[in-house]
Design a protein around this motif. Structure first.
Motif, mmCIF file in Angstrom:
data_model
loop_
_atom_site.group_PDB
_atom_site.id
_atom_site.type_symbol
_atom_site.label_atom_id
_atom_site.label_comp_id
_atom_site.label_asym_id
_atom_site.label_seq_id
_atom_site.Cartn_x
_atom_site.Cartn_y
_atom_site.Cartn_z
ATOM 1 N N ILE A 49 -4.544 1.685 -15.983
ATOM 2 C CA ILE A 49 -4.943 2.044 -14.632
ATOM 3 C C ILE A 49 -5.672 3.386 -14.691
ATOM 4 O O ILE A 49 -5.262 4.286 -15.415
ATOM 5 C CB ILE A 49 -3.707 2.084 -13.698
ATOM 6 N N SER A 50 -6.762 3.507 -13.977
ATOM 7 C CA SER A 50 -7.501 4.776 -13.952
ATOM 8 C C SER A 50 -6.945 5.671 -12.845
ATOM 9 O O SER A 50 -6.249 5.204 -11.943
ATOM 10 C CB SER A 50 -8.991 4.513 -13.705
ATOM 11 N N GLN A 53 -8.245 4.404 -9.514
ATOM 12 C CA GLN A 53 -7.516 3.224 -9.051
ATOM 13 C C GLN A 53 -6.119 3.610 -8.559
ATOM 14 O O GLN A 53 -5.645 3.089 -7.550
ATOM 15 C CB GLN A 53 -7.400 2.199 -10.171
ATOM 16 N N LYS A 56 -6.357 5.131 -5.176
ATOM 17 C CA LYS A 56 -6.647 4.088 -4.186
ATOM 18 C C LYS A 56 -5.369 3.305 -3.855
ATOM 19 O O LYS A 56 -5.115 2.986 -2.684
ATOM 20 C CB LYS A 56 -7.737 3.152 -4.720
ATOM 21 N N LEU A 57 -4.562 3.009 -4.864
ATOM 22 C CA LEU A 57 -3.292 2.316 -4.626
ATOM 23 C C LEU A 57 -2.392 3.134 -3.708
ATOM 24 O O LEU A 57 -1.822 2.603 -2.750
ATOM 25 C CB LEU A 57 -2.562 2.065 -5.950
ATOM 26 N N ASP A 78 0.931 4.405 -16.249
ATOM 27 C CA ASP A 78 0.103 3.560 -17.109
ATOM 28 C C ASP A 78 1.017 2.663 -17.944
ATOM 29 O O ASP A 78 2.243 2.730 -17.816
ATOM 30 C CB ASP A 78 -0.834 4.423 -17.953
ATOM 31 N N SER A 152 -4.409 -7.133 -14.611
ATOM 32 C CA SER A 152 -5.801 -7.538 -14.406
ATOM 33 C C SER A 152 -6.225 -8.357 -15.616
ATOM 34 O O SER A 152 -6.084 -7.898 -16.759
ATOM 35 C CB SER A 152 -6.704 -6.309 -14.249
ATOM 36 N N LEU A 181 -6.303 -3.903 -4.164
ATOM 37 C CA LEU A 181 -7.135 -3.339 -5.219
ATOM 38 C C LEU A 181 -7.867 -4.428 -6.008
ATOM 39 O O LEU A 181 -8.807 -4.161 -6.731
ATOM 40 C CB LEU A 181 -6.266 -2.503 -6.162
ATOM 41 N N ALA A 183 -6.113 -6.494 -8.023
ATOM 42 C CA ALA A 183 -5.284 -6.751 -9.192
ATOM 43 C C ALA A 183 -4.193 -7.753 -8.797
ATOM 44 O O ALA A 183 -4.152 -8.228 -7.677
ATOM 45 C CB ALA A 183 -4.676 -5.438 -9.699
#
Length: 187
Positions: A49-50, A53, A56-57, A78, A152, A181, A183
């Motif tokens: 996960i960046s 991202q 955003k989550l 992560d 993902s 997202l 995912a």
């Protein structure tokens, strides 16, 4: 006038000069070949996960919580259990951020398990978790509901944990954020 230049300094300067020439040659070679520049600039494909991202989550989950007049804490880790991002909404219960992180860590530590699965495994055999309490990079290891793994294309990217509401509400909130997202919560 005679200068005494230490041999060691001369060798170091020669090595530095050689390295500079090699770097300049490599730069000139890539400048001459645009295809190689493109290859060097291409992002490395990762299965994690960046930060963008993760933020955003948390933003999406927080909006859902606010819409239901709830104050929750969220933690995104992560696949290795390292904290990527976390947030505690104003008014969220004491220690809820630590609980969210512990849930997320437990999820990835066991290969991307949902909170419901973690909770059932704990009920079935609590001794399974007796030696893992310190394995969480200073985070608790909490096998309970309120977390979902983030997948993902079949790859585990991390997990999103929540705390501060009843566990089924925590879990539905993170599930909705993950799906928003793009995912999935399953492989």
């Amino acid at each position: 006038m005679k200068f005494n230049i230490p041999v060691r300094l001369t060798r170091t300067a020669a090595i530095a000069s050689l390295c500079s020439l090699l770097l300049i040659g490599a730069r000139d070679a890539t400048a001459a070949d645009p295809a190689s520049t493109t290859e060097l600039a291409a992002p490395v494909e990762t299965y994690s996960i960046s930060l963008g991202q993760a933020l955003k989550l948390i933003e999406t989950a927080s909006a859902t919580a606010r819409a239901h007049h709830l104050a929750l804490s969220f933690a995104v880790v992560d696949p290795g259990g390292h904290l990527v991002a976390a947030a505690r909404m104003d008014g969220a219960p004491f220690a809820s951020l630590d609980f969210a992180r512990g849930k997320a860590f437990a999820s990835v530590a066991l290969g991307g398990q949902s909170g419901a699965t973690l909770e059932q495994r704990f009920k079935d055999d609590p001794s399974e978790y007796s030696n893992v309490s310190s394995a969480g990079y200073y985070a608790p290891f909490l096998p309970g509901r309120g977390v979902q793994p983030i997948f993902s294309n079949g790859h585990l990217l991390g997990a999103l944990g929540a705390s501060g509401a009843p566990s089924d509400v925590d879990e539905q909130t993170v599930k909705g954020a993950i799906e928003a997202l793009g995912a999935s919560i399953t492989r």
